[in-house]
Design an enzyme around this catalytic site. Structure first.
Site, PDB file in Angstrom:
ATOM      1  N   LYS A 189      33.126  -9.971 -60.357  1.00 35.29           N
ATOM      2  CA  LYS A 189      32.421 -10.837 -59.633  1.00 35.29           C
ATOM      3  C   LYS A 189      31.959 -10.906 -57.975  1.00 35.29           C
ATOM      4  O   LYS A 189      32.997 -10.804 -57.433  1.00 35.29           O
ATOM      5  CB  LYS A 189      32.958 -12.452 -59.897  1.00 35.29           C
ATOM      6  CG  LYS A 189      32.198 -13.628 -59.660  1.00 35.29           C
ATOM      7  CD  LYS A 189      32.950 -14.758 -59.215  1.00 35.29           C
ATOM      8  CE  LYS A 189      33.518 -14.894 -57.949  1.00 35.29           C
ATOM      9  NZ  LYS A 189      32.626 -15.188 -56.810  1.00 35.29           N
ATOM     10  N   GLU A 262      44.812  -7.838 -52.502  1.00 33.28           N
ATOM     11  CA  GLU A 262      44.554  -7.496 -50.953  1.00 33.28           C
ATOM     12  C   GLU A 262      44.045  -8.675 -50.289  1.00 33.28           C
ATOM     13  O   GLU A 262      42.849  -9.241 -50.485  1.00 33.28           O
ATOM     14  CB  GLU A 262      43.299  -6.345 -51.233  1.00 33.28           C
ATOM     15  CG  GLU A 262      43.650  -5.561 -49.799  1.00 33.28           C
ATOM     16  CD  GLU A 262      42.681  -6.142 -48.746  1.00 33.28           C
ATOM     17  OE1 GLU A 262      43.224  -6.576 -47.862  1.00 33.28           O
ATOM     18  OE2 GLU A 262      41.428  -5.709 -48.597  1.00 33.28           O
ATOM     19  N   CYS A 296      39.551  -8.236 -43.172  1.00 36.31           N
ATOM     20  CA  CYS A 296      40.959  -8.598 -43.225  1.00 36.31           C
ATOM     21  C   CYS A 296      42.173  -8.016 -42.532  1.00 36.31           C
ATOM     22  O   CYS A 296      43.085  -8.436 -42.115  1.00 36.31           O
ATOM     23  CB  CYS A 296      41.242  -8.306 -44.696  1.00 36.31           C
ATOM     24  SG  CYS A 296      40.809  -6.826 -45.197  1.00 36.31           S
ATOM     25  N   GLU A 390      45.117 -16.694 -39.726  1.00 37.88           N
ATOM     26  CA  GLU A 390      43.965 -15.931 -39.739  1.00 37.88           C
ATOM     27  C   GLU A 390      42.759 -16.676 -39.485  1.00 37.88           C
ATOM     28  O   GLU A 390      42.340 -17.920 -39.902  1.00 37.88           O
ATOM     29  CB  GLU A 390      43.758 -15.497 -41.434  1.00 37.88           C
ATOM     30  CG  GLU A 390      42.679 -14.251 -41.444  1.00 37.88           C
ATOM     31  CD  GLU A 390      42.404 -13.522 -42.679  1.00 37.88           C
ATOM     32  OE1 GLU A 390      42.788 -14.401 -43.535  1.00 37.88           O
ATOM     33  OE2 GLU A 390      42.550 -12.552 -42.837  1.00 37.88           O
TER      34      GLU A 390
END
Ligand code: NAI
Length: 782
Positions: A189, A262, A296, A390
């Site tokens: 997806k 991850e 990331c 983040e």
């Protein structure tokens, strides 16, 4: 702008890439992105829009996959899997064909990516697409070598894969290439903002001769993703935010689905005062302004040595002023558009709430579209939210340090552990610091380097599992050996008239190298089959586990001891067990009522396992990966940290010894709940630990009911991994609790439930679970 003005001003001219081919491609297909299931397109619906973030223009309508559509894709994948899993050479040929066709269509892919995501065409053309292609080439090779290199392994089955929007095609390649190489079929997806390059890829699969059902793509949003997590798949591979990763861990708990995550990061970018400053600044441009900082592993936390900080910041600001923000399709642009207004709002909100000194690059900004200027924030406290959270945008936060030790402390002061970068001209300093950084990837004098051969992935709350290399491939394989069922044993009951013992034979727990009474003060009696009182053991509780973890934490030095030292200690342990073999055999036979012969066999096997672990301690090494970029990538093995273990009822010596031996060989510390049915075997064992020079705190033994101890082990924030092989705890509950700090878990959950074969001479599954791979990129050669 005319050529004459460009000549006058020496300013950049526009160098736009044409989007005509990509637009025509979409138009020819009716302007809808949707499912590719069993080699066919459809259903295709215009449920929501995919837009160009640089202009706001709608590029295509996207189909939102329903649970039924997900199920039909999984069904197609299930049907296609056996044939696909059988022929490794065929898989290699197909993967190679995909790589070749991606090369052929690379311009279309790059333009589509930049249109849909907003990333500069320079990046999609020179980084995303070539790396994606490299991934398929590399994995064609792994497929070819797999039967010889990893015999006794086969595919997991059907893999559900969920990817984010920041590197749409590259993340697709990272997921699909290893899964296919290993013989799995997939349902992938894409992220809701960026489904379009996956459509081009599906067409490439048709052209490359990928059999129907091997690659299935289902478009949609988070709900579609959640349906895929719930579907009848054997594995979920996810890249995205830590919050969704945690939810997926909870959702898959107890299902036995294999899982790799991850997740996010707040990666430090450390500049020492002897660094080549200009290179470090250029590196920083790649660390935090590459892909608008939506990476990331972005080097989003600058740590600069105090004595050069002013100069560094001055030069950095000068460089920032030269960055060009604008049309992603312009080849001279450095910073493109933020993927979606939602993300733009998040960045704006986070920055506006900051109490630091905010410096936005004084650059020309496009008047419309989703753009955010390169930003530097200084003067923040290390605990301030922007130093910890983040941002996922082009925003760099900066702080200073004085000494290398302080740099390490500040760098590691985060719940994440994805990547780290360090700059110094001093090779000794670089190679001293790299192992101390808690991160899955470390770049020395470079940043944001990736390659299919180099394992990538995080520690702590950045997730678990690796992508790339043999390490990444193994996350898509399972061993062919049959797991052993984990069954409860009923230990002998108290006789009607229990022996009155005047001697207190309560075996204490073992915490921090010392005997410890249970916090609650309760104990239980253990009898032999003949009704003789064997002794008492303490009933441990939450507090005892906490004390044990504290002791384990204090024994951190074990993690950096040499394999040679650990080997000697394990041999010594084996020798001491051997000297008391008879006594241990009697204890096992008495506790479980097994025959003397069987008990002696178990002791012999445990001695042999300790020898095997000792043998591996200095041989289960990392590898040097031949990456096609500026050096080598060292894939180093590191201990996982503190492992919480629950041992099964049977094999009360061999099972915990196998787990302990593998864990200790690799430098881990352990909190062990021994066999609930026969705990006295392992309370005897700690006398061996004492006499074999195992440092205090490396092994801690807490006896008691697993139903009481297990939840604390699973939820403890300082335990890094949970190995649960007990019939007395609910695996779904444990895996759910382990989501708190995203522990690596090895349990008996799921349909393939079971334990490893304790009598197997192959200790590698334990060693693999006991280690993390840290990939250190170092300059080497030209
Ligand atoms: P996300 O984690 O929500 O999305 C990633 C993927 O997961 C998408 O395909 C999405 O459709 C899917 N998804 C969402 N909810 C799901 C669920 N409950 N079950 C299964 N799949 C689900 O990331 P999002 O919302 O796009 O971005 C939010 C923040 O996440 C960003 O600001 C950034 O901080 C972080 N992020 C981190 C990434 C990384 O590579 N570490 C990548 C993307 C986002």
């Amino acid at each position: 702008m005319t050529t004459a003005t460009i000549f006058e001003t020496m300013d950049y001219g526009l160098a736009p890439e044409s989007a005509a081919e990509a637009r025509a491609w979409l138009q020819e297909r009716g302007g809808i992105a949707g499912h590719f299931i069993n080699g066919k397109w459809g259903p295709l619906r215009d449920d929501f829009a995919s837009s160009n973030p640089a202009t706001g223009e709608k590029l295509a309508g996207v189909t939102k996959g329903t649970a039924e559509e997900v199920a039909s894709a999984v069904k197609a994948a299930r049907k296609a899997q056996p044939a696909w899993g059988r022929d490794a050479h065929k898989r290699a040929r197909v993967l190679y064909a995909i790589a070749r066709l991606m090369q052929k269509h690379s311009r279309l892919l790059a333009t589509m990516e930049s249109l849909d995501n907003g990333k500069p065409i320079r990046e999609s053309r020179d980084i995303d697409i070539p790396l994606a292609i490299r991934h398929f080439y590399y994995h064609a090779g792994l497929a070819q070598l797999l039967p010889v290199e990893m015999p006794g392994h086969s595919a997991l089955g059907v893999c559900g894969q969920i990817i984010p929007w920041n590197f749409p095609l590259l993340m697709l390649a990272w997921k699909i290439a290893p899964a296919l190489a290993a013989g799995n079929t997939v349902v992938l997806k894409p992220a809701e903002y960026t489904s379009l390059s996956a459509m081009v890829f599906a067409e490439i699969c048709q052209e490359a001769g990928v059999p129907a059902g091997v690659v299935n793509i289902v478009t949609g949003d988070g709900e579609t993703g959640a349906a895929l997590v719930d579907a009848e798949v054997d594995k979920i591979a996810f890249t995205g935010s830590t919050s969704v990763g945690r939810r997926i861990r909870e959702q898959t708990a107890g299902s036995g689905k294999s899982l790799t995550l991850e997740l996010g990061g707040k990666s430090p970018y450390i500049v020492f005062d002897d660094a080549d400053i200009d290179s470090a600044i250029e590196g920083l441009v790649d660390a935090i302004w590459f892909n608008q900082g939506q990476v990331c592993c972005a080097g989003s936390r600058l740590l600069v040595q105090e004595n050069i900080a002013d100069d560094f910041h001055r030069r950095l600001k000068a460089r920032m002023a030269k960055l060009r923000v604008g049309d992603p399709l312009d080849k001279s642009i450095d910073v493109g558009a933020i993927v979606d207004p939602v993300q733009h709002d998040t960045i704006t909100r986070l920055v506006d709430a900051s109490d630091g000194e905010i410096h936005k690059a004084p650059v020309a900004m496009p008047e419309t579209g989703c753009f955010y200027p390169p930003t530097l924030i200084t003067g923040l406290h290390t605990a301030s939210p922007l130093m910890q959270e983040e941002i996922f945008g082009p925003v760099l936060v900066s702080t200073t340090f004085r000494t290398p030790a302080e740099a390490v402390e500040v760098a590691n002061n985060t719940r994440y552990g994805l990547a780290a970068t360090l700059w110094t001209e001093n090779v000794n300093l670089a190679l001293d610091i790299a192992p101390k950084l808690v991160a899955g990837v470390v770049w020395v004098n470079a940043t944001n380097l990736f390659d299919a051969a180099a394992p990538f992935g995080g520690v702590r709350e950045s997730g678990f599992g690796r992508e790339g290399g043999w390490e990444g491939l193994s996350a898509y394989l399972k061993s062919d050996t049959k797991p052993i069922a984990c069954k409860p044993l009923s230990p002998p009951k108290a006789p009607e008239t229990p022996e009155a013992g005047d001697l207190d034979r309560t075996a204490k727990m073992y915490i921090g190298g010392k005997q410890a009474r249970p916090d609650g003060g309760y104990s239980q009696a253990h009898y032999s089959r003949k009704g003789a009182l064997l002794g008492h053991t303490g009933l441990g509780n939450r507090k005892d586990i906490r004390n044990a973890v504290e002791a384990a934490r204090a024994a951190a030095k074990w993690g950096v001891s040499s394999g040679h030292l650990r080997a000697q200690i394990l041999y010594y342990l084996a020798e001491n067990l051997s000297a008391r073999a008879e006594e241990f055999a009697t204890r096992i036979a008495d506790s479980l009522g097994t025959s003397a012969g069987k008990a002696t066999g178990e002791v012999d096997q445990a001695i042999s396992t300790l020898f095997t672990a000792a043998a591996w301690a200095d041989k289960y090494d990392g590898t040097a990966k031949g990456v096609p970029l500026r050096g080598v990538a060292l894939a180093m093995k590191e201990p996982v940290g503190i492992i919480g273990m629950l041992a099964p009822d049977d094999s009360p010596l061999l099972a915990p010894t196998t787990l302990l031996a593998g864990a200790l060989a690799m430098g881990n510390r352990v909190v062990l709940a021994p066999s609930q049915a026969a705990p006295l075997v392992m309370t005897d064992f700690y006398q061996l630990l004492d006499t074999s020079d195992v440092p205090g705190g490396v092994v801690n033994i807490v006896t008691g009911n697993h139903a009481d101890l297990a939840p604390t082990l699973a939820s403890h924030m300082e335990i890094d991994a949970l190995w649960a092989f007990t019939p007395h705890a609910d695996m779904a509950e444990l895996e759910k609790a382990s989501a708190g700090n995203l522990k690596r878990s090895w349990t008996t959950a799921g349909a393939r439930a079971g334990m490893p074969d304790w009598t197997s001479p192959d200790l590698r599954p334990v060693l693999e679970a006991a280690t993390e791979t840290k990939t250190v990129w170092i300059p080497y050669g030209e």
